[in-house]
Design a protein around this motif. Structure first.
Motif, PDB file in Angstrom:
ATOM      1  N   THR A 180       0.820  -1.208   0.000  1.00 46.77           N
ATOM      2  CA  THR A 180       0.000   0.000   0.000  1.00 46.77           C
ATOM      3  C   THR A 180       0.855   1.260   0.000  1.00 46.77           C
ATOM      4  O   THR A 180       0.568   2.230  -0.702  1.00 46.77           O
ATOM      5  N   ALA A 181       1.938   1.246   0.776  1.00 50.32           N
ATOM      6  CA  ALA A 181       2.781   2.440   0.889  1.00 50.32           C
ATOM      7  C   ALA A 181       3.468   2.761  -0.433  1.00 50.32           C
ATOM      8  O   ALA A 181       3.490   3.924  -0.872  1.00 50.32           O
ATOM      9  N   VAL A 182       4.037   1.756  -1.084  1.00 53.47           N
ATOM     10  CA  VAL A 182       4.737   2.001  -2.349  1.00 53.47           C
ATOM     11  C   VAL A 182       3.758   2.458  -3.418  1.00 53.47           C
ATOM     12  O   VAL A 182       4.028   3.392  -4.186  1.00 53.47           O
ATOM     13  N   ARG A 183       2.605   1.836  -3.456  1.00 54.38           N
ATOM     14  CA  ARG A 183       1.604   2.205  -4.451  1.00 54.38           C
ATOM     15  C   ARG A 183       1.119   3.634  -4.245  1.00 54.38           C
ATOM     16  O   ARG A 183       0.909   4.384  -5.209  1.00 54.38           O
ATOM     17  N   ALA A 184       0.930   4.027  -2.981  1.00 54.65           N
ATOM     18  CA  ALA A 184       0.490   5.394  -2.693  1.00 54.65           C
ATOM     19  C   ALA A 184       1.537   6.406  -3.138  1.00 54.65           C
ATOM     20  O   ALA A 184       1.209   7.427  -3.758  1.00 54.65           O
ATOM     21  N   LEU A 185       2.796   6.135  -2.838  1.00 55.02           N
ATOM     22  CA  LEU A 185       3.863   7.066  -3.203  1.00 55.02           C
ATOM     23  C   LEU A 185       3.944   7.229  -4.719  1.00 55.02           C
ATOM     24  O   LEU A 185       4.011   8.344  -5.244  1.00 55.02           O
ATOM     25  N   TYR A 186       3.912   6.106  -5.442  1.00 60.19           N
ATOM     26  CA  TYR A 186       4.040   6.165  -6.902  1.00 60.19           C
ATOM     27  C   TYR A 186       2.875   6.917  -7.536  1.00 60.19           C
ATOM     28  O   TYR A 186       3.054   7.674  -8.495  1.00 60.19           O
ATOM     29  N   SER A 187       1.682   6.722  -7.018  1.00 55.21           N
ATOM     30  CA  SER A 187       0.505   7.365  -7.618  1.00 55.21           C
ATOM     31  C   SER A 187       0.558   8.881  -7.517  1.00 55.21           C
ATOM     32  O   SER A 187      -0.136   9.578  -8.260  1.00 55.21           O
ATOM     33  N   LEU A 188       1.403   9.400  -6.627  1.00 53.02           N
ATOM     34  CA  LEU A 188       1.515  10.845  -6.448  1.00 53.02           C
ATOM     35  C   LEU A 188       2.759  11.411  -7.119  1.00 53.02           C
ATOM     36  O   LEU A 188       3.164  12.545  -6.849  1.00 53.02           O
TER      37      LEU A 188
END
Length: 529
Positions: free
Chosen positions: A192-200
């Motif tokens: 979840t953390a990596v996906r959130a960072l990449y999406s921004l």
């Protein structure tokens, strides 16, 4: 590093919320405008405090560099929990935090089976509707137990299995065991953390999450890594930066050592009943043509078929292996009345992927963003309108998974087995992009309007953004050698054609032994709507 930092700094809190929501991630609207809590605050701020004591939730702080998790810390937790999270870090990507179940209204099954529950190795799972599930074997209804594990449906099938397996020389890693990602809570937090960072638009920084129960996590803070001129990066970023720099320095121009593989999926459909026939009736677990494998100890049906050609360094050689794998599937699937279906979602609830594997290249955010903008964008323009339902559970931008062979898997694309023309264009375009991604700097999907259009399937604004991308691809030094493979796909884009996911693809791949040459096969209506 953090090439989208300016994008992130310009986003208002509401825009951050919308971006995360498009990618299937929840965020706390009251906290998302604030940075993640600092490391030295972790002991004194352990849980979120609400008026109701039942609202106390565990928080996690995840430190990420180049989309790899360096630290994953439960805030204020005891030694036992810290050890579970801070053990050997298996740097994983973020595909597979959720597993989409299939609608069993269209499922013809055999063998033993259990009713699926709602959790499997830290993933949220949607179960099946059991109406119209033909089966010939036994069935167990023992509290959602299926061979000792709760499962439902498939995670676009490939690579959600534990351990590694050998498919004609190719090794695909799963989400645990011998794979490259942690399972359970620790794995879900990292994902979840990596996906959130990449999406921004980011690839390095800190993400704080709050556990909500039921394997759900809410983003409560994001702090991008912001280098200070004249000062070295703080640890652990500094050490990770040195490792990345050494890896990039070893790469040869044009990446002559690039190795590429794939495992695109398809369904077997009995058209007279509208039910999916499990691929496990005909295909083995291993081999160049096989069925989806479940976790160790499970029994029952494995419904989705995969083609797993042996990896090759040249696209033409890889495509030859793909053709051979399709012929092997044709030989093993003896029932000629079955229809083969591919694409993004050829049947409601059945999301399929066209996952591409790469080794001999260093995974980094600019490479993933080049694949998103120069490959995933044009493929979306070609896809059947039904494929849009695959997102955001699957097919999110930058969806990747590190593999035990040292490379990574790009998981954003739908199954490109819809036709040999599409497959040839996609494979050769992907190879070209990975070989020259430093020369492909355009990022139209960073723009808010186009980011939203990608996830909603609104093709017109994306189509308007495509010409500059195409011009840069054609200007690459390696384009001429791949033109005979890529040009048919680009002509289809120019004609605004889309593929048809209701078509039987068996004849396209096996009916007349399609050639590996770049010439277009058959007429346009054989492939597109």
């Amino acid at each position: 590093m953090n090439e989208g930092l300016n994008l992130f700094l310009q986003l208002a809190p509401e825009q951050i919320m919308r971006r995360l929501r498009r990618c299937g991630i929840e965020a706390d609207p009251g906290a998302i405008g604030r940075p993640a809590r600092r490391k030295d605050a972790r002991e004194s701020h352990s849980y979120s405090h609400g008026q109701d004591p039942a609202s106390y939730r565990q928080h996690y702080r995840v430190v990420i560099f180049n989309l790899a998790v360096l630290e994953c810390q439960p805030l204020g937790a005891g030694a036992a929990m810290n050890a579970a999270f801070l053990g050997p870090v298996r740097e994983g990507g973020y595909g597979g935090a959720e597993i989409a179940g299939h609608d069993e209204n269209s499922y013809e099954g055999t063998g033993a089976r259990g009713n699926s529950g709602n959790s499997y190795a830290g993933a949220e799972i949607v179960g099946h509707d059991e109406n119209s599930y033909e089966r010939t074997g036994t069935r167990s209804d023992s509290r959602n137990s299926y061979g000792g594990a709760d499962i439902a449906g498939h995670d676009e099938n490939s690579n959600e299995r534990t351990g590694t397996r050998s498919d004609s020389g190719n090794s695909y890693g799963g989400a645990g065991g011998g794979g490259s990602e942690m399972r359970g809570v620790a794995g879900a937090v990292r994902v979840t953390a990596v996906r959130a960072l990449y999406s921004l638009g980011l690839d390095s920084g800190e993400v704080e999450l709050r556990a909500m129960g039921g394997r759900r996590y809410v983003v409560t803070g994001i702090t991008p890594l912001m280098p200070v001129p004249g000062k070295p990066l703080p640890e652990p970023y500094r050490a990770a930066s040195r490792v990345l720099a050494r890896s990039l320095a070893l790469e040869q121009p044009g990446r002559a050592g690039l190795l590429m593989g794939m495992d695109p999926e398809f369904l077997l459909l009995r058209e007279s009943t509208g039910r999916v026939v499990p691929a496990s009736r005909y295909l083995p677990m291993d081999g160049v043509a096989g069925c989806d494998a479940g976790p160790p100890g499970t029994r029952g049906v494995f419904p989705v078929a995969e083609l797993r050609p042996a990896p090759r360094g040249e696209p033409r050689a890889l495509l030859a292996q793909l053709m051979s794998a399709a012929r092997e599937a044709d030989r093993l699937i003896a029932d000629r009345s079955l229809r083969w279906r591919a694409g993004g979602m050829p049947l409601r609830g059945w999301a399929l992927g066209g996952h591409l594997h790469f080794s001999g290249v260093t995974l980094c955010a600019p490479l993933l963003r080049a694949l998103d903008n120069y490959l995933a964008l044009p493929m979306l323009l070609l896809e059947d309108i039904r494929a849009a339902a695959r997102r955001p559970r699957y097919g999110v931008l930058g969806d990747f998974r590190r593999q035990p062979h040292g490379g990574f898997e790009y998981r954003t694309l739908p199954s490109f087995l819809v036709s040999p023309v599409i497959a040839k264009g996609a494979v050769c375009l992907a190879h070209l992009i990975v070989s020259h991604y430093e020369e492909l700097p355009l990022r139209p999907l960073d723009r808010e309007k186009l980011h939203a259009a990608f996830y909603s399937g609104d093709k017109q604004p994306l189509r308007e953004a495509w010409p500059p991308l195409e011009a840069q691809l054609r200007a690459l030094g390696g384009y001429a050698a791949a033109a005979s493979y890529i040009d048919p796909l680009l002509r289809s884009l120019a004609a605004q054609q889309t593929w048809d996911e209701s078509r039987d693809i068996r004849g396209l791949w096996c009916g007349s032994a399609p050639s590996v040459s770049g010439t277009r096969l058959g007429s346009p209506e054989d492939t597109f709507q």
